[in-house]
Motif scaffolding. Sequence first.
Motif, mmCIF file in Angstrom:
data_model
loop_
_atom_site.group_PDB
_atom_site.id
_atom_site.type_symbol
_atom_site.label_atom_id
_atom_site.label_comp_id
_atom_site.label_asym_id
_atom_site.label_seq_id
_atom_site.Cartn_x
_atom_site.Cartn_y
_atom_site.Cartn_z
ATOM 1 N N VAL A 110 0.842 -1.203 0.000
ATOM 2 C CA VAL A 110 0.000 0.000 0.000
ATOM 3 C C VAL A 110 0.878 1.254 0.000
ATOM 4 O O VAL A 110 0.621 2.228 -0.726
ATOM 5 N N ALA A 111 1.930 1.231 0.812
ATOM 6 C CA ALA A 111 2.822 2.386 0.878
ATOM 7 C C ALA A 111 3.518 2.623 -0.470
ATOM 8 O O ALA A 111 3.659 3.767 -0.927
ATOM 9 N N LEU A 112 3.959 1.542 -1.120
ATOM 10 C CA LEU A 112 4.601 1.696 -2.435
ATOM 11 C C LEU A 112 3.637 2.243 -3.470
ATOM 12 O O LEU A 112 4.046 2.977 -4.381
ATOM 13 N N ARG A 113 2.345 1.917 -3.328
ATOM 14 C CA ARG A 113 1.368 2.471 -4.256
ATOM 15 C C ARG A 113 1.260 3.984 -4.072
ATOM 16 O O ARG A 113 1.201 4.739 -5.049
ATOM 17 N N PHE A 114 1.268 4.422 -2.829
ATOM 18 C CA PHE A 114 1.251 5.868 -2.572
ATOM 19 C C PHE A 114 2.539 6.528 -3.076
ATOM 20 O O PHE A 114 2.516 7.639 -3.616
ATOM 21 N N VAL A 115 3.660 5.845 -2.894
ATOM 22 C CA VAL A 115 4.936 6.401 -3.377
ATOM 23 C C VAL A 115 4.909 6.547 -4.902
ATOM 24 O O VAL A 115 5.378 7.552 -5.456
ATOM 25 N N GLY A 116 4.358 5.538 -5.590
ATOM 26 C CA GLY A 116 4.271 5.632 -7.048
ATOM 27 C C GLY A 116 3.410 6.787 -7.502
ATOM 28 O O GLY A 116 3.747 7.504 -8.465
ATOM 29 N N GLN A 117 2.282 7.011 -6.817
ATOM 30 C CA GLN A 117 1.432 8.149 -7.168
ATOM 31 C C GLN A 117 2.132 9.476 -6.866
ATOM 32 O O GLN A 117 1.997 10.449 -7.625
ATOM 33 N N GLN A 133 0.923 12.386 -1.012
ATOM 34 C CA GLN A 133 1.017 10.946 -1.265
ATOM 35 C C GLN A 133 2.163 10.320 -0.466
ATOM 36 O O GLN A 133 2.028 9.218 0.092
ATOM 37 N N PHE A 134 3.293 11.002 -0.360
ATOM 38 C CA PHE A 134 4.419 10.456 0.405
ATOM 39 C C PHE A 134 4.094 10.418 1.901
ATOM 40 O O PHE A 134 4.519 9.486 2.607
ATOM 41 N N GLN A 135 3.377 11.388 2.385
ATOM 42 C CA GLN A 135 2.970 11.366 3.790
ATOM 43 C C GLN A 135 2.007 10.211 4.071
ATOM 44 O O GLN A 135 2.050 9.609 5.162
ATOM 45 N N ARG A 136 1.148 9.890 3.134
ATOM 46 C CA ARG A 136 0.267 8.736 3.294
ATOM 47 C C ARG A 136 1.089 7.445 3.360
ATOM 48 O O ARG A 136 0.761 6.530 4.138
ATOM 49 N N ALA A 137 2.133 7.389 2.547
ATOM 50 C CA ALA A 137 2.993 6.201 2.584
ATOM 51 C C ALA A 137 3.666 6.054 3.938
ATOM 52 O O ALA A 137 3.795 4.941 4.475
ATOM 53 N N VAL A 138 4.113 7.157 4.525
ATOM 54 C CA VAL A 138 4.739 7.103 5.838
ATOM 55 C C VAL A 138 3.739 6.654 6.894
ATOM 56 O O VAL A 138 4.073 5.875 7.808
#
Length: 240
Positions: A110-117, A133-138
Motif C-alpha cells: 500500500v505504501a509503495l502504491r502511494f509512493v508511485g502516485q 502521497q508520500f505522507q500517506r505512505a509514511v
Amino acid sequence: MVASILKILQMPGWVGWLLLLCICSVGGNLHAEEGRSQTSAPSSRPSFWPAGALSEEDLPAEEAQTNTPAVPVESDPVPPQPLATEETPLTTIAPPPLPPPVTSSPQDLVALRFVGQGKGALAQGDLDQAREQFQRAVAVAPLQPYSYYFLGRVAFALGEHQQALAFVHKAELLFAPDDRAWRSETAGLAGAIYEDLGDYAQARAAYQRCLQLVPSNLSALSALARLSPEESLPSDTLPQ
C-alpha cells in the motif's frame, strides 16, 4: 449623252437598236466594276481581328493599360518568429526503481502504491500532491525508506533545506546495507542540499559517500569537480 441616244434611235432599221444595246451593256459593266472596286477596298483593321471587336487602339487609355501584364511587387520578407518553448515540469535524475511487489508486505504494498502516485505528481511539478502521497505512505509503513527519500526531495525543491536534510538522514538509516543504489542516491541528494546551503565540506563528504557506493555516479563526479576550487578558499575570502 441623251442627244446621242436620240440620234441613234432615228437611224433606219436595226442598226440603231444594236448600237443602243451595245452602249447599255458597256455602261452596266463600268458600273459593276466601280461597285466591286469600292467593296474590295482594303480595311484599316487587320484581317485576323474579328468583326465587331475593339482593338487596343480603340480602347481608352485606362482600359488599354489594364490589359498589360502586372509586374509582381516584392513584399518585405517576414522575419522568422522565435519558436515557442514549452515549460517543462520539475525534473531531476531518475532514482533507482522501487522494489518488486512480491518481496513486500501488505503494508509495504500500500505504501509503495502511494509512493508511485507521489512520483507521478512530482514528475508533473505538483509538489503539494506529491507531498500528500508520500505522507500517506509514511502513515501506512513508517519504516519504509522510499517515502522519506522523496519527502526530502520535495522539501529541497520547496527550499526547506533543514527539513529536507532530516528526511534524507532518516532514509539513509532505513535503507538496507546491501541496497547500494538507493544509499548512493540518498547520499547524493544530501550532498546537493549541503551544496545549496553553502556547506561545501559536508557536501563533499556526502558526494564521496555516494561515489564509494556507486563509483560511476556522474552527478557526484561532476559535483566534486565543481567543489574542488571553491573549497580551496576559506569561507571568509570567497568572492562576493
